[in-house]
Design a protein around this motif. Structure first.
Motif, PDB file in Angstrom:
ATOM      1  N   LEU A  90       0.834  -1.209   0.000  1.00 37.04           N
ATOM      2  CA  LEU A  90       0.000   0.000   0.000  1.00 37.04           C
ATOM      3  C   LEU A  90       0.863   1.251   0.000  1.00 37.04           C
ATOM      4  CD1 LEU A  90      -2.949  -0.890   2.420  1.00 37.04           C
ATOM      5  CD2 LEU A  90      -3.158  -0.187   0.034  1.00 37.04           C
ATOM      6  N   GLN A  91       1.957   1.197   0.768  1.00 37.69           N
ATOM      7  CA  GLN A  91       2.867   2.338   0.807  1.00 37.69           C
ATOM      8  C   GLN A  91       3.542   2.536  -0.548  1.00 37.69           C
ATOM      9  OE1 GLN A  91       5.849   2.061   3.862  1.00 37.69           O
ATOM     10  NE2 GLN A  91       5.812   4.266   4.192  1.00 37.69           N
ATOM     11  N   SER A 131       1.319   4.175  -3.143  1.00 38.56           N
ATOM     12  CA  SER A 131       1.148   5.625  -2.979  1.00 38.56           C
ATOM     13  C   SER A 131       2.152   6.415  -3.829  1.00 38.56           C
ATOM     14  CB  SER A 131       1.290   6.015  -1.506  1.00 38.56           C
ATOM     15  OG  SER A 131       2.612   5.764  -1.060  1.00 38.56           O
ATOM     16  N   GLN A 165      -1.063   8.884  -9.943  1.00 41.10           N
ATOM     17  CA  GLN A 165      -2.490   8.629  -9.896  1.00 41.10           C
ATOM     18  C   GLN A 165      -3.280   9.907 -10.125  1.00 41.10           C
ATOM     19  OE1 GLN A 165      -4.011   7.577  -5.934  1.00 41.10           O
ATOM     20  NE2 GLN A 165      -2.024   8.135  -5.076  1.00 41.10           N
ATOM     21  N   ARG A 171      -6.007  12.446  -9.092  1.00 49.48           N
ATOM     22  CA  ARG A 171      -6.571  12.873  -7.809  1.00 49.48           C
ATOM     23  C   ARG A 171      -8.089  12.658  -7.783  1.00 49.48           C
ATOM     24  NH1 ARG A 171      -8.875  17.603  -6.291  1.00 49.48           N
ATOM     25  NH2 ARG A 171      -8.286  18.586  -8.276  1.00 49.48           N
ATOM     26  N   GLU A 217      -9.588   0.122   2.949  1.00 42.64           N
ATOM     27  CA  GLU A 217      -8.182  -0.276   2.828  1.00 42.64           C
ATOM     28  C   GLU A 217      -8.007  -1.408   1.820  1.00 42.64           C
ATOM     29  OE1 GLU A 217      -4.959  -2.392   5.681  1.00 42.64           O
ATOM     30  OE2 GLU A 217      -5.881  -0.575   6.503  1.00 42.64           O
ATOM     31  N   ALA A 245      -8.541  -0.050  -1.690  1.00 40.97           N
ATOM     32  CA  ALA A 245      -7.369   0.692  -2.151  1.00 40.97           C
ATOM     33  C   ALA A 245      -6.255  -0.272  -2.571  1.00 40.97           C
ATOM     34  CB  ALA A 245      -6.870   1.626  -1.056  1.00 40.97           C
ATOM     35  N   GLY A 260      -4.790  -0.446  -6.325  1.00 38.97           N
ATOM     36  CA  GLY A 260      -3.362  -0.225  -6.522  1.00 38.97           C
ATOM     37  C   GLY A 260      -2.696  -1.404  -7.211  1.00 38.97           C
TER      38      GLY A 260
END
Length: 448
Positions: free
Chosen positions: A7-8, A11, A15, A17, A104, A107, A111
């Motif tokens: 997940l980190q 980021s 992407q 917004r 979570e 996401a 991702g």
């Protein structure tokens, strides 16, 4: 721990917004239109270094993949859909334990899908060029062509993300509908001649009129046009079929309504995913043949001529039923079976299964007349309908796509089927947005 690390890492991926406010109708319309124009611009940018002798190996799936052969968006939505297939199989098989109703996990899913789509963009572009499906005009240009295809594929990923967050529907659906619509208009009305038949219009209708005024009319030219009309009418009818569950609002005496369960419950996603799966069979067949292990079949002049790849080539034209009945039967069974599988996976992953719908309706204070108001009761009743229409709808949409391809309709039978469904869904979403703009209080009621 691994999940948090990924997940980190996600980021750091570029992407689009997400909006921090409810995007108004006019702004959504603006972004949808801008992205559509950009998509058509990208389809007109040719690959530098492409040989004129290159053959489109995926011509029969081109409309579904929304790619333009020979341009930088040759791959179209292929990498996005391939990534989606893999993730759906992993989540559906519980290899990845994700609950997509949780922010979570959602996401993480998104991702992972974006990262996989980027990887597949490089992989698929490399396979097409290194296996000769996209031939370089001179040695040494292969890597430059791979770079161009990769850039085009990644641009499509981000255009899709813009539409999903700021526009109507999804970029995947928008690009399919745009590509098929362009094919239909050009195929039916193009007044320009080709080098093969100088002076004769290439569009079906102008060509028929030309022949009518110069010689004996050839009515067979209009068969693809009539097939298009028939496919359109059948698909519109199938889209309108639904099961309606009566509802009453617990807080208001006498207030009643109906909850519609569409017959094609999983929409057209099963067909898109199945078509992408077949495209990858052709892709890997070419790759294995290049490596000297033609385990999936043999590819010659951009066409599968033997093996599994041959039997999973989309049959077009009604004559295939008579010339290759076993091939059509095998393809049909695999295609329809895959549509059923992906319909079931899509319903489970899109939070539209019995459990999720029951939770939604119960949370809105609804109940079914004659039954006590409870989430368990809702789920029990919905389980009688949703699994059945998921399987039947998946089989029906697969059968419709197969039959549409066999008719040889303009734009490709599967492409027409998808376009009708996509436009129908866009119409519903646009109507809903307009209604909420006129009546803002509806947003609170609908949880927007």
């Amino acid at each position: 721990m691994l999940k948090e690390a990924l997940l980190q890492m996600f980021s750091f991926l570029p992407q689009v917004r997400s909006p921090t406010y409810r995007v108004p109708f006019k702004e959504k319309l603006k972004w949808t239109g801008v992205i559509l124009i950009l998509y058509f611009v990208l389809t007109q940018i040719p690959l530098f270094g492409l040989s004129a002798t290159s053959v489109d190996q995926f011509a029969q799936l081109r409309a579904v993949m929304a790619g333009s052969f020979g341009s930088i968006v040759t791959l179209g939505i292929g990498p996005i859909v391939t990534a989606s297939i893999i993730l759906q199989l992993l989540v559906g098989g519980k290899v990845l334990d994700l609950d997509l109703s949780q922010p979570e996990d959602k996401a993480f899913f998104q991702g992972t899908q974006k990262l996989l789509a980027m990887i597949f963009t490089l992989f698929e572009g490399g396979v097409l060029i290194l296996t000769g499906s996209l031939q370089a005009s001179s040695p040494g240009l292969e890597w430059l062509m791979i770079l161009q295809v990769a850039i085009g594929g990644i641009l499509i990923i981000f255009l899709d993300e813009v539409v999903s967050k700021w526009g109507f529907g999804s970029g995947v659906g928008l690009f399919i509908a745009a590509g098929v619509s362009a094919q239909i208009i050009i195929g039916a009305f193009n007044p320009l001649a080709t080098s093969v038949s100088p002076g004769v219009p290439s569009g079906a209708i102008p060509q028929f009129i030309y022949l009518l005024t110069t010689s004996q009319p050839d009515f067979s030219i209009l068969i693809p046009v009539f097939s298009l009309i028939v496919v359109f009418l059948v698909v519109v009818y199938a889209q309108s079929m639904r099961v309606e569950i009566p509802l009453s609002f617990g807080g208001v005496k006498g207030a009643r309504g109906k909850y519609p369960l569409k017959f094609i419950y999983a929409s057209n996603m099963p067909v898109i995913l199945t078509s992408a799966l077949l495209l990858n069979v052709q892709l890997f067949a070419a790759l294995f043949q290049k490596l000297g292990f033609p385990i999936l079949g043999t590819i010659s002049n951009g066409q599968a001529v033997s093996g599994i790849a041959y039997y999973l080539t989309t049959p077009t034209g009604i004559s295939n039923i008579f010339t290759n009945p076993l091939g059509v039967l095998f393809y049909g069974l695999v295609f329809i079976g895959s549509c059923i599988l992906f319909a079931w996976l899509w319903v489970e992953l899109s939070n539209i299964g019995p459990k999720d719908v029951a939770k939604q309706l119960h949370g809105m204070g609804m109940q079914i007349p004659g039954f006590r108001s409870s989430r368990t009761q809702f789920e029990r009743i919905l389980k009688k309908y949703i699994p059945a229409i998921t399987v039947m709808g998946g089989a029906a949409v697969g059968l419709l796509a197969l039959g549409a391809d066999l008719t040889g309709a303009l734009g490709g039978g599967t492409g027409v089927l998808l376009t009708v469904g996509i436009v129908y869904q866009l119409y519903e979403e646009i109507a809903k947005e307009q209604l909420m703009d006129v009546h803002p209080m509806l947003r609170n009621f609908l949880g927007e």
